[in-house]
Design a protein around this motif. Structure first.
Motif, PDB file in Angstrom:
ATOM      1  N   MET A  39       0.825  -1.205   0.000  1.00 42.71           N
ATOM      2  CA  MET A  39       0.000   0.000   0.000  1.00 42.71           C
ATOM      3  C   MET A  39       0.861   1.257   0.000  1.00 42.71           C
ATOM      4  O   MET A  39       0.549   2.239  -0.685  1.00 42.71           O
ATOM      5  N   GLN A  40       1.963   1.239   0.750  1.00 43.81           N
ATOM      6  CA  GLN A  40       2.859   2.397   0.761  1.00 43.81           C
ATOM      7  C   GLN A  40       3.378   2.680  -0.641  1.00 43.81           C
ATOM      8  O   GLN A  40       3.343   3.829  -1.120  1.00 43.81           O
ATOM      9  N   GLU A  41       3.852   1.651  -1.327  1.00 49.35           N
ATOM     10  CA  GLU A  41       4.377   1.842  -2.671  1.00 49.35           C
ATOM     11  C   GLU A  41       3.274   2.298  -3.635  1.00 49.35           C
ATOM     12  O   GLU A  41       3.518   3.134  -4.521  1.00 49.35           O
ATOM     13  N   GLY A  42       2.067   1.760  -3.460  1.00 50.21           N
ATOM     14  CA  GLY A  42       0.963   2.162  -4.325  1.00 50.21           C
ATOM     15  C   GLY A  42       0.610   3.625  -4.164  1.00 50.21           C
ATOM     16  O   GLY A  42       0.357   4.326  -5.147  1.00 50.21           O
ATOM     17  N   LEU A  43       0.589   4.103  -2.917  1.00 53.37           N
ATOM     18  CA  LEU A  43       0.294   5.515  -2.671  1.00 53.37           C
ATOM     19  C   LEU A  43       1.425   6.417  -3.146  1.00 53.37           C
ATOM     20  O   LEU A  43       1.193   7.490  -3.703  1.00 53.37           O
TER      21      LEU A  43
END
Length: 349
Positions: A39-43
């Protein structure tokens, strides 16, 4: 004095709040960290600055030093270490510190976290839900005649405490199952009529006029009618036969009229329980076409293989874009409630 903006286009600093528990098996802890990383990388791929913040027993200490006027919290914290029912406490703590955060508030999380309260609010609002009764003792079963019936622990979520034996076809089986919940799980039991038919998950997001995502259906491969439930093993045990035989299909194949009815009932439940930003409504579609709400899930699971994520993907949202859109919805909520600027007047010369 420095001025801070809550404009969605300028507030781009995100605290990704997640919970961790030393009591979890090592593989669960590893999976949780992998979900956070994804999720961090996606955001970040959407231009956001993202700081993951791990929560165990205390919500606010790890947030020390973060200005609530500069950071929005993506609240992915479902519990606290040693307290699996602490989700409302997390939201309450974030509010007390002045943070804007994604998802529902303490009232909604409290009501949805107690199946007896949730069913009461559905009933009071005229929303179709299976006939039900709360049992604090075995004597509370007196007069129940509707079989098959399903027994659920009142305070659990994620299908905890629900096994194939949860569906009872006789009074003796029903008494036995209620006794298990009362004595083993040490909480009241919710007894409700078992609705034969199709199991649908309606994911929605937004406030005011929520938008439905493509409806998901759980297909029960070769299971008898009374076996067609998403029990604990079907939801979490990837090696189990129950997991292999409960297959999600997105989008569900529904005629236009039925889909409209299902979405209408889901929207009623979403609004009645004041779900905020995003949620998932679980529905049993009876053979006569009646959509019965069996659960309301504010802040539903957002792990990469979860139902809400599948529905968002069917609508064209990859993982990062889905999370960024949830943040955008929360931004808009703050913008709507922001007070109008005070006009500045000058004395005439």
């Amino acid at each position: 004095m420095r001025r801070h903006s809550s404009n969605p286009r300028t507030m781009r600093r995100v605290l990704l709040l997640y919970n961790m528990d030393r009591a979890w098996p090592p593989e669960d802890q590893t999976y949780a960290l992998e979900c956070v990383r994804r999720m961090q990388e996606g955001l970040q791929a959407h231009g956001l600055e993202v700081h993951p913040v791990e929560i165990r027993r205390d919500v606010l200490s790890p947030l020390t030093g973060y200005d609530p006027q500069e950071w929005i919290v993506f609240n992915w914290c479902e519990a606290l270490e040693g307290d699996p029912y602490a989700e409302p406490r997390v939201a309450r703590a974030l509010e007390s510190a002045g943070f804007l955060y994604t998802g529902s508030g303490p009232w909604t999380l409290t009501v949805a976290g107690n199946k007896a309260l949730m069913k009461a609010f559905l009933t009071l609002n005229g929303i179709p839900t299976p006939p039900w009764r709360v049992c604090h003792r075995l004597q509370d079963l007196e007069g129940w005649t509707d079989f098959p019936a399903i027994v659920k622990p009142v305070r659990e979520h994620g299908s905890v405490g629900i096994t194939p034996e949860a569906v009872a076809t006789s009074m003796s089986a029903l008494r036995e199952r209620v006794e298990v919940v009362l004595e083993t799980l040490r909480q009241p039991a919710l007894v409700e009529s078992f609705i034969p038919g199709r199991e649908l998950n309606v994911s929605l997001w937004g406030n005011g006029d929520p938008e439905p995502l493509p409806i998901s259906e759980i297909l029960f491969d070769g299971l008898r009618e009374e076996e067609r439930i998403v029990d604990q093993s079907a939801k979490w045990d990837r090696q189990s036969e129950r997991y292999r035989r409960t297959i999600p299909l997105v989008p569900a194949v529904l005629d236009e009229w039925t889909e409209a009815e299902v979405v209408h009932v889901a929207l009623m439940a979403y609004r009645a329980l004041r779900v905020r930003d995003y949620g998932r409504i679980d529905i049993r579609l009876a053979p006569d076409g009646t959509p019965y709400v069996i659960d309301v899930n504010p802040n539903p699971d957002l792990s990469p293989d979860a139902g809400f994520v599948r529905s968002a993907a069917a609508a064209g949202y990859d993982y990062g874009r889905m999370a960024a859109h949830i943040l955008r919805i929360a931004f808009a909520r703050r913008a709507r409630r922001a007070p109008a600027p005070v006009p500045v007047f000058q004395m005439p010369a």
